[in-house]
Design an enzyme around this catalytic site. Structure first.
Site, PDB file in Angstrom:
ATOM      1  N   ASP A   1      -7.905  -0.838 -27.453  1.00  0.00           N
ATOM      2  CA  ASP A   1      -7.773   0.618 -27.528  1.00  0.00           C
ATOM      3  C   ASP A   1      -8.299   1.139 -26.115  1.00  0.00           C
ATOM      4  OD1 ASP A   1      -7.144   0.242 -29.913  1.00  0.00           O
ATOM      5  OD2 ASP A   1      -8.862   0.572 -30.954  1.00  0.00           O
TER       6      ASP A   1
ATOM      7  N   ARG B   1      -2.208  -8.898 -20.848  1.00  0.00           N
ATOM      8  CA  ARG B   1      -3.157  -8.751 -21.961  1.00  0.00           C
ATOM      9  C   ARG B   1      -2.572  -7.258 -23.124  1.00  0.00           C
ATOM     10  NH1 ARG B   1      -6.220  -4.168 -21.508  1.00  0.00           N
ATOM     11  NH2 ARG B   1      -7.819  -4.962 -22.633  1.00  0.00           N
TER      12      ARG B   1
ATOM     13  N   PRO C   1       0.959  -1.244  -0.070  1.00  0.00           N
ATOM     14  CA  PRO C   1       0.038   0.001   0.133  1.00  0.00           C
ATOM     15  C   PRO C   1       0.788   1.260   0.133  1.00  0.00           C
ATOM     16  CG  PRO C   1      -0.744  -1.379   1.709  1.00  0.00           C
ATOM     17  CD  PRO C   1       0.532  -2.175   1.101  1.00  0.00           C
TER      18      PRO C   1
ATOM     19  N   GLU D   1       1.057  -7.481   8.057  1.00  0.00           N
ATOM     20  CA  GLU D   1       1.045  -6.113   7.984  1.00  0.00           C
ATOM     21  C   GLU D   1       2.333  -5.574   7.507  1.00  0.00           C
ATOM     22  OE1 GLU D   1      -0.454  -6.916  11.427  1.00  0.00           O
ATOM     23  OE2 GLU D   1      -1.728  -7.842  10.038  1.00  0.00           O
TER      24      GLU D   1
HETATM   25  C1  4G3 Z   1       1.623  -4.022   4.115  1.00  0.00           C
HETATM   26  C2  4G3 Z   1      -0.659  -4.591  -1.565  1.00  0.00           C
HETATM   27  C3  4G3 Z   1       0.591  -4.836   3.677  1.00  0.00           C
HETATM   28  C4  4G3 Z   1       2.927  -4.049   3.623  1.00  0.00           C
HETATM   29  C5  4G3 Z   1      -0.557  -5.454  -0.532  1.00  0.00           C
HETATM   30  C6  4G3 Z   1       2.481  -5.818   2.094  1.00  0.00           C
HETATM   31  C7  4G3 Z   1      -2.764  -3.786  -0.287  1.00  0.00           C
HETATM   32  C8  4G3 Z   1      -1.676  -3.573  -1.435  1.00  0.00           C
HETATM   33  C9  4G3 Z   1       1.038  -5.841   2.736  1.00  0.00           C
HETATM   34  C10 4G3 Z   1       3.221  -5.004   2.790  1.00  0.00           C
HETATM   35  C11 4G3 Z   1      -1.222  -5.390   0.511  1.00  0.00           C
HETATM   36  C12 4G3 Z   1      -2.004  -2.707  -2.665  1.00  0.00           C
HETATM   37  C13 4G3 Z   1       0.143  -6.827   1.929  1.00  0.00           C
HETATM   38  N1  4G3 Z   1      -2.278  -4.683   0.603  1.00  0.00           N
HETATM   39  N2  4G3 Z   1      -2.716  -1.766  -2.210  1.00  0.00           N
HETATM   40  N3  4G3 Z   1      -0.906  -6.202   1.619  1.00  0.00           N
HETATM   41  O1  4G3 Z   1      -1.462  -3.070  -3.755  1.00  0.00           O
HETATM   42  O2  4G3 Z   1       4.655  -5.128   2.333  1.00  0.00           O
END
Ligand code: 4G3
Length: 253
Positions: free
Chosen positions: A174, A159, A93, A121
């Site tokens: 497109d 894709r 995230p 987390e």
């Molecule tokens: C925190 C990607 C959580 C750190 C992974 C990985 C959302 C996304 C996570 C970390 C995730 C996203 C695993 N959550 N929005 N959770 O792309 O490195």
């Protein structure tokens, strides 16, 4: 023929198996345009309980992915491809938000694309500082793990690879290519429960249809995602149509 190589590093390989073995991704792999190797980080844990996570230094809730198994997985992977280069991506995230432009760039990538999926987390910061080139997010929300995000990236890139989509599917390549939302689509019947298909689409006037579709794309983008217009690929005529549309929308017509 060029081939794009992905390496997905995960604690939950089962999440990836299904989608990669269905439909277009399956075909892309079978035809040799796309190669995806899945590696289970748990295979590289060092204790008999196969521990991949631990409590955070400094306290607090949640677990942190340990560095050792991830470094080991990278080591084994790199040893399998001597002399090869890697682009290493962490799905998180905290990453920059993945979009169509980044997907298009990745289709041109010559290096092996490593997608590291964190679970829990957090992931030990030393992994990010030493092993990761880029953090990518598929949107501003939290998932239980990076696997679904990795699938989103692979799917969006696959894709776009020449040959992966069939002729029928390719026509839809497109949409979004120019950074605008799609125009409305209709199929038979011409009238369904009193709801009519716009006359222009039945007119046979391909020039007029093209203009109508472009205007509808611009209208939809203006209403639903105006921010996209800043980076969209717009002609002088597009800009004139947009000014008309803005006036129409102000009048409520
Ligand atoms: C925190 C990607 C959580 C750190 C992974 C990985 C959302 C996304 C996570 C970390 C995730 C996203 C695993 N959550 N929005 N959770 O792309 O490195």
């Amino acid at each position: 023929m060029r081939k794009l190589n992905f390496e997905v590093l995960t604690l939950f390989p089962g999440i990836l198996a299904g989608p990669l073995n269905e439909s277009i991704l399956k075909r892309g792999r079978e035809k040799g345009f796309l190669n995806v190797t899945i590696r289970n980080i748990r295979d590289f844990t060092e204790d008999k309980h196969k521990t991949a996570d631990d409590r955070p230094y400094g306290g607090g809730a949640g677990m942190v992915l340990k560095p050792e198994p991830i470094f080991k997985t990278f080591g084994v992977m790199k040893a399998e491809y001597p002399g090869e280069k890697f682009l290493t991506i962490l799905l998180s995230p905290q990453g920059s938000v993945f979009n169509q432009q980044r997907a298009e760039q990745l289709t041109e990538e010559k290096r092996r694309i490593v997608l590291l999926c964190g679970h829990y987390e957090a992931i030990d910061e030393r992994v990010i500082r030493t092993l990761i080139d880029e953090e990518l997010s598929v949107g501003d929300y939290v998932l239980t793990g990076g696997e679904l995000a990795a699938l989103v990236v692979i799917d969006a890139v696959a894709r776009l690879l020449p040959g992966v989509l069939g002729d029928e599917e390719s026509a839809y390549r497109d949409s979004f290519g120019d950074g605008l939302l799609d125009y409305p689509h209709y199929t038979r019947p011409a009238e369904f429960r009193g709801l009519k298909v716009p006359d222009v689409l039945l007119s046979g006037d391909h020039d007029l249809i093209k203009k109508w579709r472009r205007k509808e794309s611009l209208k939809s983008t203006l209403i639903k995602r105006p921010g996209l217009l800043k980076t969209a690929d717009l002609s002088g005529e597009d800009r004139e149509v947009l000014e008309e549309l803005k006036k129409e929308l102000e009048n409520g017509s």
